[in-house]
Design a protein around this motif. Sequence first.
Motif, PDB file in Angstrom:
ATOM      1  N   GLN A   1       7.482  -3.333 -19.386  1.00 17.48           N
ATOM      2  CA  GLN A   1       7.091  -1.950 -19.668  1.00 17.48           C
ATOM      3  C   GLN A   1       8.165  -1.280 -20.529  1.00 17.48           C
ATOM      4  N   VAL A   2       7.726  -0.583 -21.578  1.00 20.19           N
ATOM      5  CA  VAL A   2       8.655  -0.139 -22.605  1.00 20.19           C
ATOM      6  C   VAL A   2       9.710   0.829 -22.083  1.00 20.19           C
ATOM      7  N   ASP A   3       9.406   1.598 -21.038  1.00 20.81           N
ATOM      8  CA  ASP A   3      10.356   2.576 -20.505  1.00 20.81           C
ATOM      9  C   ASP A   3      10.964   2.142 -19.176  1.00 20.81           C
ATOM     10  N   ALA A   4      10.811   0.883 -18.820  1.00 19.50           N
ATOM     11  CA  ALA A   4      11.212   0.451 -17.478  1.00 19.50           C
ATOM     12  C   ALA A   4      12.707   0.507 -17.239  1.00 19.50           C
ATOM     13  N   ASP A   5      13.525   0.531 -18.293  1.00 20.95           N
ATOM     14  CA  ASP A   5      14.967   0.606 -18.076  1.00 20.95           C
ATOM     15  C   ASP A   5      15.466   2.044 -17.996  1.00 20.95           C
ATOM     16  N   SER A   6      14.520   3.013 -17.986  1.00 21.81           N
ATOM     17  CA  SER A   6      14.887   4.424 -17.897  1.00 21.81           C
ATOM     18  C   SER A   6      15.382   4.757 -16.498  1.00 21.81           C
ATOM     19  N   ASP A   7      16.281   5.738 -16.425  1.00 15.01           N
ATOM     20  CA  ASP A   7      16.784   6.190 -15.124  1.00 15.01           C
ATOM     21  C   ASP A   7      15.855   7.201 -14.470  1.00 15.01           C
TER      22      ASP A   7
ATOM     23  N   LYS B   1      13.478   5.125  -4.808  1.00 18.00           N
ATOM     24  CA  LYS B   1      12.701   5.975  -3.904  1.00 18.00           C
ATOM     25  C   LYS B   1      11.369   6.364  -4.536  1.00 18.00           C
ATOM     26  N   ASP B   2      11.368   6.594  -5.859  1.00 14.71           N
ATOM     27  CA  ASP B   2      10.112   6.905  -6.543  1.00 14.71           C
ATOM     28  C   ASP B   2       9.122   5.755  -6.384  1.00 14.71           C
ATOM     29  N   LEU B   3       9.612   4.530  -6.539  1.00 16.78           N
ATOM     30  CA  LEU B   3       8.740   3.370  -6.418  1.00 16.78           C
ATOM     31  C   LEU B   3       8.194   3.245  -4.998  1.00 16.78           C
ATOM     32  N   LEU B   4       9.072   3.447  -4.030  1.00 22.12           N
ATOM     33  CA  LEU B   4       8.657   3.341  -2.630  1.00 22.12           C
ATOM     34  C   LEU B   4       7.618   4.408  -2.292  1.00 22.12           C
TER      35      LEU B   4
ATOM     36  N   VAL C   1       3.668   4.007  -1.069  1.00 19.91           N
ATOM     37  CA  VAL C   1       3.150   4.561   0.184  1.00 19.91           C
ATOM     38  C   VAL C   1       2.007   5.528  -0.106  1.00 19.91           C
ATOM     39  N   ASP C   2       2.184   6.380  -1.120  1.00 19.86           N
ATOM     40  CA  ASP C   2       1.154   7.348  -1.466  1.00 19.86           C
ATOM     41  C   ASP C   2      -0.140   6.644  -1.871  1.00 19.86           C
ATOM     42  N   GLY C   3      -0.003   5.570  -2.650  1.00 20.28           N
ATOM     43  CA  GLY C   3      -1.191   4.816  -3.051  1.00 20.28           C
ATOM     44  C   GLY C   3      -1.895   4.185  -1.870  1.00 20.28           C
ATOM     45  N   MET C   4      -1.124   3.639  -0.929  1.00 19.57           N
ATOM     46  CA  MET C   4      -1.713   3.022   0.250  1.00 19.57           C
ATOM     47  C   MET C   4      -2.464   4.059   1.093  1.00 19.57           C
ATOM     48  N   VAL C   5      -1.854   5.239   1.267  1.00 20.74           N
ATOM     49  CA  VAL C   5      -2.477   6.278   2.086  1.00 20.74           C
ATOM     50  C   VAL C   5      -3.760   6.790   1.427  1.00 20.74           C
ATOM     51  N   SER C   6      -3.722   7.004   0.122  1.00 22.17           N
ATOM     52  CA  SER C   6      -4.890   7.554  -0.565  1.00 22.17           C
ATOM     53  C   SER C   6      -6.047   6.561  -0.618  1.00 22.17           C
TER      54      SER C   6
END
Length: 415
Positions: free
Chosen positions: A57-63, A68-71, A75-80
Motif C-alpha cells: 500500500q502506497v502510504d503504508a509507511d506513514s506514521d 492501536k488504529d489497526l487494532l 474490533v470495530d469491523g468485527m462488531v459492526s
Amino acid sequence: MKKIRDLLIGVLIGAGVVTGIVAAQAGGLKDIDRVAPFDLDSLWLMKQARAIIEAYQVDADSDDVTEKDLLYGAVDGMVSAWGDPYTRFVDPERLEQEQTDLRGKYGGLGIYIGQRDGAILVISPIEGTPAEKADLKPQDQIVKIGDEVVIGWDLHQVVENLRGEPGTPVTIWIRREGEQDLLKKDMVREEIKLESVRYEMLSDDIGYVRLSQFKDTSPSDVGKAIIELKAQGATGLILDLRNNGGGLLNAAVEISDMFLDGGLVVGTKGRVDRANEELFATPGVLTDLPLVVLINEGSASASEIVAGAVRDRDRALLVGRKSFGKGSVQTLFNLMDGSALYVTIARYHTPNGTIIDHLGISPDLDVKGDWSREKDKDVQLKGAQRLMTAIKEGKVVLPLSGDLSFLVVSEDHES
C-alpha cells in the motif's frame, strides 16, 4: 421504589448522543468462555492481509496509522458485522467524550435519530430546538449532510457530523414520505437546554402535561405538575408523549409508578439470565384520576414503556398514531484499555408481554395529525379531550370494550 440502573434510551444529537446505555459496569466478562475462540486460520488470514498492506500500500509507511488504529479498526469491523446499529465499539477518547456530553450542555440540533434497515431516520425533533424550527418530522430519512451522502454510514458517523459548536451552520437533506424531491433543511446549531415538562389546564376540569423527554428531574417535575393541576380542579389528565424520543429508564418507571398501584411496569428478555429483568411499581399511586396518553410516530423507548405499562394495566387509553418501535437494551462493557462495547443484550416487553422493538405500540383511538403548539389546530389533542370527556361521562370505561369510532376527530370534521 427499588433503585434501578439509569438507562438512556433513544439517540439525542448533541450531549446525550447514545443509543440506550446502562450506566453501570457490565459485571465482568464471566460469559466469555461461551464464545468460540478464533481458529488459527482466522488469525493467519488477518496476519496475511496486514502483511500485504504493509508491503504494497502506497502510504503504508506513514506514521498516521498506529498499532492501536489497526487494532481498533479490526474490533470495530468485527462488531459492526453483526448488523445491529446499537451494538458498537468506542475507543477511549470517544467514550470519554460521550460521557462528558451526557453530563452537560451541548451544541447540536435537538433531534433523536435511529437506524432501521440501513436508513437513518428521525425519531423526533425536540421542542424548541433547531430541528423543530426547521420542521423536521418523525420518519424523515436523513440522506445528506452538507455535500456528503450518508447512506451506508453508521449511526454515530451521522451523529458526529450533525453536532458541533453552537452558532455553526449545518445543512441536511431529507427524504419524506409523499414528497417527490429531497427537502433541504438549513439549521444553525444551538446550545440545547432541555425543559422536559410543561403543564396547563385545557378546560375547567382537564389537566394537560407535556413531557418532551425523560431525564433525571422529569419524575419530580411531572409529580409537581399533577399536584398543581389537581389543585386547579383537574378531574382528568392528558399526558402528552408525542415526539418524545426517550430518556432515562428509571424516569420512565417512576412516572409509570405515579399511576400504577404496584405490579409490573416493564420487563426485558435476552439470551442470558442477567438480561432478563422485571421492574415493578410500588404500592399506592400519586393520582387515580382518569388518564389519556398521547403518542405518535415520534414516541420511542421510554415513552413506549410508559404508554405500554399504563395501557396494559388498564390504567389509561392511548390516542394518536402508532409509536416508533425502539425497545432494545444496551449495556456498557468496559474493556481493559479504556475502550468499551455497547451491546444490545435484551428487548423490552410490556406487562402483557408485547415486544416494543421494531413493532411499536398502536393507540386505542387512532387519530391522524401532527403535534402543534397551536392547540386549536391539534387534531390529536382534540381527540384526547373528547375521549377524556367520554370517560368522565361514563361512555367509555376500563378495561376497554367496544368501538371508539364515535370519538374520531379529523382535520376536516369532528364527529
